[in-house]
Design a protein around this motif. Sequence first.
Motif, PDB file in Angstrom:
ATOM      1  N   LEU A 348       0.851  -1.187   0.000  1.00  0.00           N
ATOM      2  CA  LEU A 348       0.000   0.000   0.000  1.00  0.00           C
ATOM      3  C   LEU A 348       0.888   1.239   0.000  1.00  0.00           C
ATOM      4  O   LEU A 348       1.813   1.348   0.819  1.00  0.00           O
ATOM      5  CB  LEU A 348      -0.896   0.009   1.240  1.00  0.00           C
ATOM      6  N   ARG A 349       0.584   2.186  -0.902  1.00  0.00           N
ATOM      7  CA  ARG A 349       1.371   3.409  -0.993  1.00  0.00           C
ATOM      8  C   ARG A 349       0.447   4.623  -1.015  1.00  0.00           C
ATOM      9  O   ARG A 349      -0.715   4.522  -1.432  1.00  0.00           O
ATOM     10  CB  ARG A 349       2.233   3.394  -2.262  1.00  0.00           C
ATOM     11  N   PRO A 350       0.940   5.788  -0.576  1.00  0.00           N
ATOM     12  CA  PRO A 350       0.144   7.008  -0.655  1.00  0.00           C
ATOM     13  C   PRO A 350      -0.311   7.278  -2.089  1.00  0.00           C
ATOM     14  O   PRO A 350       0.422   7.027  -3.050  1.00  0.00           O
ATOM     15  CB  PRO A 350       1.115   8.089  -0.158  1.00  0.00           C
ATOM     16  N   GLY A 351      -1.540   7.772  -2.224  1.00  0.00           N
ATOM     17  CA  GLY A 351      -2.106   8.051  -3.532  1.00  0.00           C
ATOM     18  C   GLY A 351      -2.904   6.910  -4.122  1.00  0.00           C
ATOM     19  O   GLY A 351      -3.597   7.095  -5.125  1.00  0.00           O
ATOM     20  N   GLN A 352      -2.834   5.732  -3.505  1.00  0.00           N
ATOM     21  CA  GLN A 352      -3.525   4.560  -4.042  1.00  0.00           C
ATOM     22  C   GLN A 352      -5.033   4.709  -3.917  1.00  0.00           C
ATOM     23  O   GLN A 352      -5.545   5.223  -2.921  1.00  0.00           O
ATOM     24  CB  GLN A 352      -3.055   3.310  -3.299  1.00  0.00           C
ATOM     25  N   ARG A 353      -5.763   4.259  -4.937  1.00  0.00           N
ATOM     26  CA  ARG A 353      -7.234   4.287  -4.947  1.00  0.00           C
ATOM     27  C   ARG A 353      -7.774   2.920  -4.567  1.00  0.00           C
ATOM     28  O   ARG A 353      -7.347   1.893  -5.107  1.00  0.00           O
ATOM     29  CB  ARG A 353      -7.753   4.665  -6.323  1.00  0.00           C
ATOM     30  N   GLU A 385       7.435   4.304   3.643  1.00  0.00           N
ATOM     31  CA  GLU A 385       6.871   4.756   2.375  1.00  0.00           C
ATOM     32  C   GLU A 385       5.789   3.815   1.852  1.00  0.00           C
ATOM     33  O   GLU A 385       5.103   4.134   0.880  1.00  0.00           O
ATOM     34  CB  GLU A 385       7.984   4.871   1.322  1.00  0.00           C
ATOM     35  N   ALA A 386       5.632   2.634   2.484  1.00  0.00           N
ATOM     36  CA  ALA A 386       4.635   1.665   2.021  1.00  0.00           C
ATOM     37  C   ALA A 386       4.318   0.701   3.155  1.00  0.00           C
ATOM     38  O   ALA A 386       5.081   0.555   4.111  1.00  0.00           O
ATOM     39  CB  ALA A 386       5.146   0.904   0.798  1.00  0.00           C
ATOM     40  N   LEU A 387       3.159   0.060   3.052  1.00  0.00           N
ATOM     41  CA  LEU A 387       2.778  -1.016   3.961  1.00  0.00           C
ATOM     42  C   LEU A 387       2.850  -2.316   3.188  1.00  0.00           C
ATOM     43  O   LEU A 387       2.228  -2.461   2.127  1.00  0.00           O
ATOM     44  CB  LEU A 387       1.360  -0.819   4.504  1.00  0.00           C
ATOM     45  N   SER A 388       3.597  -3.281   3.716  1.00  0.00           N
ATOM     46  CA  SER A 388       3.702  -4.590   3.097  1.00  0.00           C
ATOM     47  C   SER A 388       2.722  -5.554   3.753  1.00  0.00           C
ATOM     48  O   SER A 388       2.067  -5.217   4.753  1.00  0.00           O
ATOM     49  CB  SER A 388       5.137  -5.119   3.223  1.00  0.00           C
ATOM     50  N   LEU A 389       2.634  -6.759   3.193  1.00  0.00           N
ATOM     51  CA  LEU A 389       1.724  -7.778   3.712  1.00  0.00           C
ATOM     52  C   LEU A 389       1.904  -7.965   5.212  1.00  0.00           C
ATOM     53  O   LEU A 389       3.026  -8.136   5.687  1.00  0.00           O
ATOM     54  CB  LEU A 389       1.976  -9.099   2.986  1.00  0.00           C
ATOM     55  N   ASN A 390       0.800  -7.896   5.958  1.00  0.00           N
ATOM     56  CA  ASN A 390       0.730  -8.087   7.409  1.00  0.00           C
ATOM     57  C   ASN A 390       1.283  -6.928   8.219  1.00  0.00           C
ATOM     58  O   ASN A 390       1.352  -7.007   9.448  1.00  0.00           O
ATOM     59  CB  ASN A 390       1.435  -9.391   7.832  1.00  0.00           C
ATOM     60  N   ASP A 391       1.674  -5.821   7.575  1.00  0.00           N
ATOM     61  CA  ASP A 391       2.080  -4.633   8.315  1.00  0.00           C
ATOM     62  C   ASP A 391       0.865  -3.980   8.968  1.00  0.00           C
ATOM     63  O   ASP A 391      -0.267  -4.081   8.477  1.00  0.00           O
ATOM     64  CB  ASP A 391       2.751  -3.616   7.394  1.00  0.00           C
ATOM     65  N   ILE A 392       1.118  -3.280  10.065  1.00  0.00           N
ATOM     66  CA  ILE A 392       0.089  -2.510  10.766  1.00  0.00           C
ATOM     67  C   ILE A 392       0.529  -1.060  10.752  1.00  0.00           C
ATOM     68  O   ILE A 392       1.620  -0.728  11.230  1.00  0.00           O
ATOM     69  CB  ILE A 392      -0.086  -3.005  12.209  1.00  0.00           C
ATOM     70  N   GLY A 393      -0.276  -0.183  10.160  1.00  0.00           N
ATOM     71  CA  GLY A 393       0.167   1.192   9.989  1.00  0.00           C
ATOM     72  C   GLY A 393      -0.934   2.209  10.169  1.00  0.00           C
ATOM     73  O   GLY A 393      -2.127   1.879  10.249  1.00  0.00           O
ATOM     74  N   LEU A 394      -0.506   3.471  10.240  1.00  0.00           N
ATOM     75  CA  LEU A 394      -1.411   4.609  10.353  1.00  0.00           C
ATOM     76  C   LEU A 394      -1.599   5.249   8.986  1.00  0.00           C
ATOM     77  O   LEU A 394      -0.613   5.503   8.281  1.00  0.00           O
ATOM     78  CB  LEU A 394      -0.842   5.652  11.321  1.00  0.00           C
ATOM     79  N   THR A 427     -10.454  -8.272  -0.442  1.00  0.00           N
ATOM     80  CA  THR A 427     -10.257  -7.455   0.748  1.00  0.00           C
ATOM     81  C   THR A 427      -8.756  -7.342   1.013  1.00  0.00           C
ATOM     82  O   THR A 427      -8.057  -8.346   1.139  1.00  0.00           O
ATOM     83  CB  THR A 427     -10.955  -8.090   1.965  1.00  0.00           C
ATOM     84  N   VAL A 428      -8.259  -6.109   1.112  1.00  0.00           N
ATOM     85  CA  VAL A 428      -6.819  -5.896   1.264  1.00  0.00           C
ATOM     86  C   VAL A 428      -6.444  -5.268   2.604  1.00  0.00           C
ATOM     87  O   VAL A 428      -5.252  -5.183   2.924  1.00  0.00           O
ATOM     88  CB  VAL A 428      -6.267  -5.029   0.111  1.00  0.00           C
TER      89      VAL A 428
END
Length: 455
Positions: A348-353, A385-394, A427-428
């Motif tokens: 997941l990256r900023p700007g993603q729809r 700069e990105a969330l990878s699989l199983n990451d937990i982020g804000l 579902t992502v």
Amino acid sequence: MSTTTPLLDPAAVAGAARGTLLRLATAGSVDDGKSTLVGRLLHDTKSVLSDQLAAVERVSRDRGLTAADLALLTDGLRAEREQGITIDVAYRYFATANRSFVLADCPGHVQYTRNTVTGSSTADVVVLLVDARKGVLEQTRRHLAVTALLRVPHVVVAVNKIDLVDFSQEVYDRVEAEVQAVARELGVVDATAIPVSALDGDNVAARSPRTPWYDGPSLLELLEALPPSDDPANESFRLPVQLVIRPQGAARDEAHRDYRGYAGQVASGVVRVGDEVVALPSGRRTTVTGIDLGERSLDEAFAPQSVTLRLADEIDISRGDVIASADDAPEPTQDIKAVVCWLGDAPLRPGQRLLLKHGSRTVQTAVRTLDGVLDLDDLHTVPSEALSLNDIGLVTLRLAAPVPVENYSTSRRGGSFLLIDAHDGRTVAAGMVGATLPTAAPAPTEPEGDEVWEI
């Protein structure tokens, strides 16, 4: 005696718990013995049919085992039995004289963390298994973080395979202290530890004489005694509309000519005929004139009943809208700050729809900023700069249309949402509105200027 006495006094709360339903989920790392523990609970509560047990004993003998492999009672997929791991969430039902249980046996492999999120999202208690020989691992930390974020009311830490360390109190105390330290760091306030051997049944259904230094309850005794979780009927009234009912064709007889109802499951609270409600996101107010459950008319409805509401005014309400109590209705918003558990294979990256699903409403959304990710080693939030699989982020999200979300700390139902890949419908991510990560680093500064985010 254990250095830490379990936090709950079973005798004090057994009366409150008697007869209630408890939803529990297992969590932990690979090969910590989750399926074996579940099988032991089913076996010792006499919740296994004789032919099922005979089949397990036969397969166990074919594998050269001297005793029945109780993990086979829950590993229903062929791939699970062949690999000896849990892949999908397996739901099992059992009961004692004091309580009924719905148990979700969740996988421990990091690849299937998304299934653990699913199984724990509705749980009243998570049973976290830790191998006494290994202590806290990365997946243990991840599952504790998920449990904290999902606000699961109770956590029971089963220090398993205590028989493989000769029932050592020293080993148990060290592992328990390590788990409790991580739990406190993540904000888990109710964590009770029990030394168990799922294979032999020590401290599972009954207290074991092989741990004389432990004076707390067995796992089953504790589960029977846990106080009921918060009743959604005690929360504010919310009903996400799933269907607008207008009889058509032959059903449109004289009695139902003007019938218009709004059907859905009461997510929380109680609604009564005569109550003033508001339709969201429009904000139009009206009064409940009738409540239908099938062919019956009710004076009131409460969570989690599925009912149809009739309203005094013909206002524009469609699928995805929320009918809420007029006194404390949430304010619809297009901007959301939330914690997400990223479950997608692509980062997941900023700007993603993406698509955001809240209740029965689905809207387009864009990831405005990524404000940090939880480092599972030191339990701090660090820039990423990105969330990878199983990451937990804000993250900060911008929605295409207002949605009446609530803070997750106030309502687990109104504050949760899903992120969906618009291209293939997968579902992502699972998200919690307004949730925070422990000891978060300073959030990135907002971009200068009047930046416009259009969906």
